[in-house]
Motif scaffolding. Structure first.
Motif, PDB file in Angstrom:
ATOM      1  N   CYS A 203      -2.289  20.496 -10.348  1.00 45.58           N
ATOM      2  CA  CYS A 203      -3.389  21.373  -9.468  1.00 45.58           C
ATOM      3  C   CYS A 203      -2.587  22.646  -9.091  1.00 45.58           C
ATOM      4  O   CYS A 203      -1.594  22.702  -9.253  1.00 45.58           O
ATOM      5  CB  CYS A 203      -3.565  20.456  -8.137  1.00 45.58           C
ATOM      6  SG  CYS A 203      -2.363  20.279  -6.964  1.00 45.58           S
ATOM      7  N   THR A 223      -7.894  24.212  -3.841  1.00 46.93           N
ATOM      8  CA  THR A 223      -7.247  23.427  -4.740  1.00 46.93           C
ATOM      9  C   THR A 223      -8.211  23.306  -5.974  1.00 46.93           C
ATOM     10  O   THR A 223      -9.237  22.822  -5.921  1.00 46.93           O
ATOM     11  CB  THR A 223      -7.006  22.117  -4.322  1.00 46.93           C
ATOM     12  OG1 THR A 223      -6.312  22.492  -3.390  1.00 46.93           O
ATOM     13  CG2 THR A 223      -6.213  21.324  -5.165  1.00 46.93           C
ATOM     14  N   THR A 224      -7.695  23.343  -7.354  1.00 45.28           N
ATOM     15  CA  THR A 224      -8.409  23.018  -8.665  1.00 45.28           C
ATOM     16  C   THR A 224      -7.381  22.160  -9.373  1.00 45.28           C
ATOM     17  O   THR A 224      -6.108  22.241  -9.232  1.00 45.28           O
ATOM     18  CB  THR A 224      -8.613  24.415  -9.439  1.00 45.28           C
ATOM     19  OG1 THR A 224      -7.483  25.099  -9.663  1.00 45.28           O
ATOM     20  CG2 THR A 224      -9.472  25.272  -8.843  1.00 45.28           C
ATOM     21  N   TYR A 225      -7.959  21.249 -10.174  1.00 46.16           N
ATOM     22  CA  TYR A 225      -7.127  20.387 -11.042  1.00 46.16           C
ATOM     23  C   TYR A 225      -7.298  20.708 -12.680  1.00 46.16           C
ATOM     24  O   TYR A 225      -8.582  20.916 -12.964  1.00 46.16           O
ATOM     25  CB  TYR A 225      -7.873  18.863 -10.614  1.00 46.16           C
ATOM     26  CG  TYR A 225      -7.614  18.625  -9.063  1.00 46.16           C
ATOM     27  CD1 TYR A 225      -6.391  18.291  -8.594  1.00 46.16           C
ATOM     28  CD2 TYR A 225      -8.840  18.860  -8.288  1.00 46.16           C
ATOM     29  CE1 TYR A 225      -6.423  17.905  -7.221  1.00 46.16           C
ATOM     30  CE2 TYR A 225      -8.635  18.563  -6.914  1.00 46.16           C
ATOM     31  CZ  TYR A 225      -7.449  17.921  -6.376  1.00 46.16           C
ATOM     32  OH  TYR A 225      -7.546  17.855  -5.158  1.00 46.16           O
ATOM     33  N   ILE A 372      -0.997  16.736  -4.755  1.00 50.36           N
ATOM     34  CA  ILE A 372      -1.167  16.266  -6.243  1.00 50.36           C
ATOM     35  C   ILE A 372      -1.176  14.540  -6.017  1.00 50.36           C
ATOM     36  O   ILE A 372      -1.754  14.178  -6.737  1.00 50.36           O
ATOM     37  CB  ILE A 372       0.051  16.777  -7.064  1.00 50.36           C
ATOM     38  CG1 ILE A 372      -0.426  16.311  -8.520  1.00 50.36           C
ATOM     39  CG2 ILE A 372       1.268  16.195  -6.712  1.00 50.36           C
ATOM     40  CD1 ILE A 372      -1.906  16.979  -8.883  1.00 50.36           C
ATOM     41  N   GLY A 375      -4.608  13.906  -5.074  1.00 47.52           N
ATOM     42  CA  GLY A 375      -5.175  14.186  -6.222  1.00 47.52           C
ATOM     43  C   GLY A 375      -5.380  12.995  -7.327  1.00 47.52           C
ATOM     44  O   GLY A 375      -6.326  12.926  -7.833  1.00 47.52           O
ATOM     45  N   CYS A 404     -12.792  17.005 -13.528  1.00 48.56           N
ATOM     46  CA  CYS A 404     -12.009  18.202 -13.056  1.00 48.56           C
ATOM     47  C   CYS A 404     -12.927  19.377 -13.060  1.00 48.56           C
ATOM     48  O   CYS A 404     -12.955  20.015 -12.134  1.00 48.56           O
ATOM     49  CB  CYS A 404     -10.849  18.468 -14.068  1.00 48.56           C
ATOM     50  SG  CYS A 404      -9.383  17.293 -13.649  1.00 48.56           S
ATOM     51  N   ASN A 408     -14.015  21.145  -9.625  1.00 43.90           N
ATOM     52  CA  ASN A 408     -13.188  22.571  -9.367  1.00 43.90           C
ATOM     53  C   ASN A 408     -14.386  23.817  -9.182  1.00 43.90           C
ATOM     54  O   ASN A 408     -14.312  24.808  -9.109  1.00 43.90           O
ATOM     55  CB  ASN A 408     -12.538  23.188 -10.745  1.00 43.90           C
ATOM     56  CG  ASN A 408     -11.131  22.286 -11.143  1.00 43.90           C
ATOM     57  OD1 ASN A 408     -10.672  21.752 -10.056  1.00 43.90           O
ATOM     58  ND2 ASN A 408     -10.606  22.453 -12.261  1.00 43.90           N
TER      59      ASN A 408
END
Length: 421
Positions: A203, A223-225, A372, A375, A404, A408
């Motif tokens: 992330c 937050t992006t994964y 994370i 996540g 994701c 996202n």
């Protein structure tokens, strides 16, 4: 009221399906339009009009479109299916989009039920699975093209405002898979076969400020994964692309946080060499708790007293050299588990520079990998690790890529990209 609403919706869907059926009646081609190029290098010729049932967001419709056949390779074509993005499927783009949305969120049977209740659409759980995985695979293919650009050093330079602090975190979690996916792989218990495959998740998120006490505050919705079941080397490229897209080159401070796993720091050295590296404080504390339980297996009071000295006075204050010395002294005094104690001492010695917690806190940086770890539960666990689930690697990676993309906030961009392609 509910019954009336449902009847009105059904009537509107029926009217919409009737109108859509009329709009989708293609005319037979004439003149030079009666031939089209074929993939074999020859020409395909118009043969006849053929009907195709399609499920749309307003219900079943029938599409009538021209059929072309190549006399040389005998390959048939429906150009209208390509134009309408319905080639090789009985579902319209709108319905496939719905199936992907529910398929990434919940088990496929639950997604089928949601489409029935919320949209009045009758589909099977298997169709939700197939469509979700097909779209997820397409998302993954597009990601791989971007990763390949990174390998060729062809990523675009993103301009914009400087980013105060950008974090990258990574971890792994096991996903239950079918038996064929674990052949030849060792399980966690000696002599037992593996039942899971590790999905690596990364992330990226930003931090702009901190609270009155100096503790960092993660920027909302930043937050992006990205993740997949793949080798560490492949995952490193994937995470590098995600960090680059998030503005890694514009970040004033770059931070990588992880536990003590060797693959994490190998990737950090290769792809994020200019970053500040931090071992998750809570993971480091867990290592000390493991030592305390070995030393005092039956007395919690003694465990806590030992931790008070070695955690509060040494680890939390970044006095890692003294902590390592203390652990090695204990190893010489406790031959029964001396090897375990030396292993723990080596762990802290190896990560000493990543455990300068007072210095990190002075910079108002995070020292934990909670983002994370959460996540792994919310992105992977809640969808791919439910009771009774066993995945093929291909299917798991497709759903993870789709999930994701959705989490996202990029699913709309992906769908627009499909239309433009």
């Amino acid at each position: 009221m509910e019954a009336t609403e449902t009847r009105v919706r059904s009537a509107m869907h029926h009217a919409g399906a009737t109108a859509l059926t009329q709009l989708l009646q293609f005319a037979a081609p004439s003149g030079h339009h009666r031939t089209i190029p074929c993939g074999c290098g020859q020409s395909a010729h118009y043969r006849e009009m053929r009907a195709k049932p399609v499920l749309t967001v307003v219900g079943p419709v029938e599409v009538s479109r021209p059929y072309f056949l190549c006399p040389h390779c005998h390959r048939g074509q429906f150009p209208a299916d390509v134009e309408l993005d319905m080639e090789g499927t009985e579902f319209s783009p709108g319905v496939r989009r719905m199936q992907a949305a529910v398929g990434q969120e919940a088990p496929f049977e639950q997604g089928r039920q949601q489409l029935k209740v919320l949209a009045g659409l009758d589909v099977t759980a298997k169709s939700v699975e197939r469509i979700s995985e097909a779209i997820g695979e397409d998302v993954a293919r597009r990601q791989q093209r971007e990763i390949q650009k990174a390998v060729q050093l062809d990523l675009p330079v993103l301009v914009g405002e400087p980013i105060p602090i950008l974090y990258v975190q990574m971890d792994g979690t096991g996903i239950p898979v079918v038996k064929k996916e674990t052949q030849g792989r060792k399980g966690k218990i000696d002599g037992q076969p593996a039942h899971t495959r590790e999905a690596k998740l990364g992330c990226a998120f930003t931090q702009t400020t901190w609270d009155k006490e100096g503790f960092p505050i993660r920027d909302p919705d930043s937050t992006t994964y990205t993740g997949a079941i793949e080798t560490a080397e492949e995952f490193g490229k994937r995470l590098y692309v995600e960090a680059w897209n998030r503005g890694w080159s514009r970040a004033k401070k770059k931070v990588v946080i992880g536990d003590g796993a060797g693959w994490i720091w190998n990737l950090a050295a290769e792809y994020f060499p200019s970053s500040i590296q931090i071992v998750d404080l809570y993971h480091a504390r867990q290592h000390l708790w493991d030592v305390a339980r070995k030393l005092y297996p039956h007395t919690q009071a003694h465990q806590k007293a030992w931790m008070k000295v070695h955690q509060k006075r040494l680890l939390d204050k970044g006095k890692i050299a003294k902590l390592v010395e203390a652990l090695r002294s204990l190893a010489s005094e406790n031959p029964a588990f001396a090897e375990d104690l030396r292993t723990e001492a080596d762990y802290f010695a190896t990560n000493a520079q990543r455990m300068r917690y007072p210095a990190f806190r002075k910079q108002h940086l995070f020292v934990g990998s909670g983002v994370i770890e959460a996540g792994c539960k919310s992105v992977i666990g809640s969808r791919l690790k439910r009771s009774g689930m066993f995945w093929a690697v291909r299917g798991a990676n497709a759903i993870l890529a789709l999930r994701c993309c959705h989490l996202n906030g990029r699913f709309e961009d992906y769908w627009e990209g499909r239309r433009a392609a």
